[in-house]
Scaffold this motif. Structure first.
Motif, PDB file in Angstrom:
ATOM      1  N   GLY A 102     -32.555  63.635  47.032  1.00  0.00           N
ATOM      2  CA  GLY A 102     -33.467  62.520  46.866  1.00  0.00           C
ATOM      3  C   GLY A 102     -32.848  61.295  46.237  1.00  0.00           C
ATOM      4  N   PHE A 103     -31.571  61.395  45.818  1.00  0.00           N
ATOM      5  CA  PHE A 103     -30.936  60.279  45.124  1.00  0.00           C
ATOM      6  C   PHE A 103     -29.432  60.417  45.269  1.00  0.00           C
ATOM      7  CE2 PHE A 103     -29.653  58.113  41.045  1.00  0.00           C
ATOM      8  CZ  PHE A 103     -30.130  56.866  41.382  1.00  0.00           C
ATOM      9  N   PHE A 104     -28.786  59.426  45.911  1.00  0.00           N
ATOM     10  CA  PHE A 104     -27.353  59.485  46.175  1.00  0.00           C
ATOM     11  C   PHE A 104     -26.581  58.780  45.061  1.00  0.00           C
ATOM     12  CE2 PHE A 104     -29.042  59.837  50.601  1.00  0.00           C
ATOM     13  CZ  PHE A 104     -28.591  61.138  50.828  1.00  0.00           C
ATOM     14  N   ARG A 154     -37.292  60.455  41.220  1.00  0.00           N
ATOM     15  CA  ARG A 154     -37.520  61.887  41.347  1.00  0.00           C
ATOM     16  C   ARG A 154     -36.389  62.523  42.146  1.00  0.00           C
ATOM     17  NH1 ARG A 154     -43.588  64.063  42.113  1.00  0.00           N
ATOM     18  NH2 ARG A 154     -42.327  65.944  42.043  1.00  0.00           N
ATOM     19  N   VAL A 155     -35.945  63.692  41.712  1.00  0.00           N
ATOM     20  CA  VAL A 155     -34.934  64.455  42.440  1.00  0.00           C
ATOM     21  C   VAL A 155     -35.412  65.886  42.614  1.00  0.00           C
ATOM     22  CG1 VAL A 155     -32.994  63.031  41.680  1.00  0.00           C
ATOM     23  CG2 VAL A 155     -33.671  64.998  40.303  1.00  0.00           C
ATOM     24  N   HIS A 156     -34.783  66.577  43.562  1.00  0.00           N
ATOM     25  CA  HIS A 156     -35.168  67.943  43.908  1.00  0.00           C
ATOM     26  C   HIS A 156     -33.895  68.754  44.126  1.00  0.00           C
ATOM     27  CE1 HIS A 156     -39.290  66.423  44.622  1.00  0.00           C
ATOM     28  NE2 HIS A 156     -38.656  65.368  45.127  1.00  0.00           N
ATOM     29  N   ASP A 165     -27.584  58.482  32.112  1.00  0.00           N
ATOM     30  CA  ASP A 165     -27.926  58.250  33.513  1.00  0.00           C
ATOM     31  C   ASP A 165     -27.422  59.383  34.394  1.00  0.00           C
ATOM     32  OD1 ASP A 165     -29.123  55.903  32.879  1.00  0.00           O
ATOM     33  OD2 ASP A 165     -27.649  54.602  33.865  1.00  0.00           O
ATOM     34  N   ALA A 166     -28.089  59.576  35.522  1.00  0.00           N
ATOM     35  CA  ALA A 166     -27.599  60.516  36.531  1.00  0.00           C
ATOM     36  C   ALA A 166     -26.264  60.008  37.056  1.00  0.00           C
ATOM     37  CB  ALA A 166     -28.607  60.638  37.668  1.00  0.00           C
ATOM     38  N   GLN A 167     -25.282  60.897  37.131  1.00  0.00           N
ATOM     39  CA  GLN A 167     -23.966  60.462  37.599  1.00  0.00           C
ATOM     40  C   GLN A 167     -23.077  61.657  37.935  1.00  0.00           C
ATOM     41  OE1 GLN A 167     -21.255  59.235  34.040  1.00  0.00           O
ATOM     42  NE2 GLN A 167     -23.338  58.612  33.497  1.00  0.00           N
TER      43      GLN A 167
END
Length: 310
Positions: free
Chosen positions: A121-123, A111-113, A16-18
């Protein structure tokens, strides 16, 4: 910088994104300006003050050495972003950044940038808020949710995945909501969400007509010139909560300002919406450890009491 290098030397390979290193929390002397995040398949080093080129080389070498252990057959991708006030300079230091770039959290996709701007785009620090919201609506199938300051609509995605019946996403930015729509499609969510590009302070009519809501999420910027300043504008939100919430409904009040502690929100609720009941303050993700809980992200849960049974 040694604390960062020590962390890199033992990094896991997240799915996961972290966040993996949070110098901003003040727990690592000399690293207060540094953070390290993983947005698979890209590492993102962020600094809030300039980093010398030889230090960047040392960090890159440490990442390369660890990556050779974690994923020896895959290229290393890492990005450095320097943030100073309202500007950001981003450099791809090794490898590349996919486009589109899609990351996951608890089975949801977003989606992230990374190469553009201050916000990606994602905290990552709101992971526990999203987990709580998803679990909350799972106990209330068909729940109606209001997502104020929705940005790219991550709360809406997890609420619908959890079983919400309808989510109203409100944000001033058409561009952010457009990404939010893509996030819903990424997760196979073609129904249940509406997207309202709207300044809530200009009119509440469109928002109240879709209520009352079983869950209201308020996650405004702490300071956005010409749009929202927490010290003077949060009260305008809290004053509306009793009318927005259904009996037994809950509100998630979020505040990410190091200058304002949880008592700022608690005192305003006590004054402006005294009927609401404080439930809990959500813990932040473990990686976001901070020397001061007052300074760290605040996510407070409140409940609208249900009428007494006669």
């Amino acid at each position: 910088m040694y604390a960062l290098l020590d962390t890199i030397a033992t990094l896991p390979l997240p799915t996961d994104a972290q966040r993996l290193f949070h110098g901003r929390g003040g727990c690592y002397p000399g690293c207060e300006h540094l953070t390290l995040d993983y947005f698979a398949p890209v590492w993102l080093l962020t600094s809030f003050q300039p980093v010398a080129e030889d230090d960047l080389e040392r960090i890159g070498a440490a990442l390369a050495a660890r990556w050779a252990v974690l994923a020896p057959d895959a290229p290393l991708n890492w990005v450095y972003q320097l943030r100073q006030e309202v500007k950001a300079e981003t450099r791809v230091m090794a490898g590349s950044v996919p486009e589109p770039h899609v990351v996951s959290e608890n089975g949801a996709r977003f989606r992230v940038h990374l190469p553009r701007g201050l916000n990606h785009g994602f905290f990552l620090d709101m992971a526990e808020g999203r987990r709580w919201a998803r679990e909350y609506v799972a106990t209330r199938p068909g729940a109606r949710v209001l997502n104020l300051f929705a940005y790219t609509c991550s709360f809406s995605v997890v609420a619908l995945l959890g079983g919400a019946g309808q989510v109203v996403n409100v944000d001033m930015s058409d561009g952010a909501l457009a990404i939010g729509k893509r996030n819903h499609l990424l997760n196979g969510l073609e129904r249940g969400a509406s997207f309202l590009p709207h300044d809530i302070f200009s009119s509440w009519g469109k928002i109240t007509r879709s209520g009352p809501y079983d869950l209201v999420v308020m996650d405004p910027p702490s300071y956005q010139k010409g749009s929202f300043v927490a010290e003077k504008d949060y009260a305008r939100l809290i004053r509306r909560l009793p009318d927005l919430l259904a009996p037994g409904g809950h509100a998630l009040l979020c505040l990410n300002s190091p200058k304002l502690g949880p008592d700022f929100l608690q005192e305003q609720v006590a004054s402006l919406a005294p009927g609401l009941v404080f439930v809990e303050r959500l813990a932040n993700p473990a990686a976001f450890v901070d020397v001061s809980s007052e300074r760290a992200l605040k996510v407070l849960v409140y409940r609208q009491p249900a009428p007494a049974q006669g």
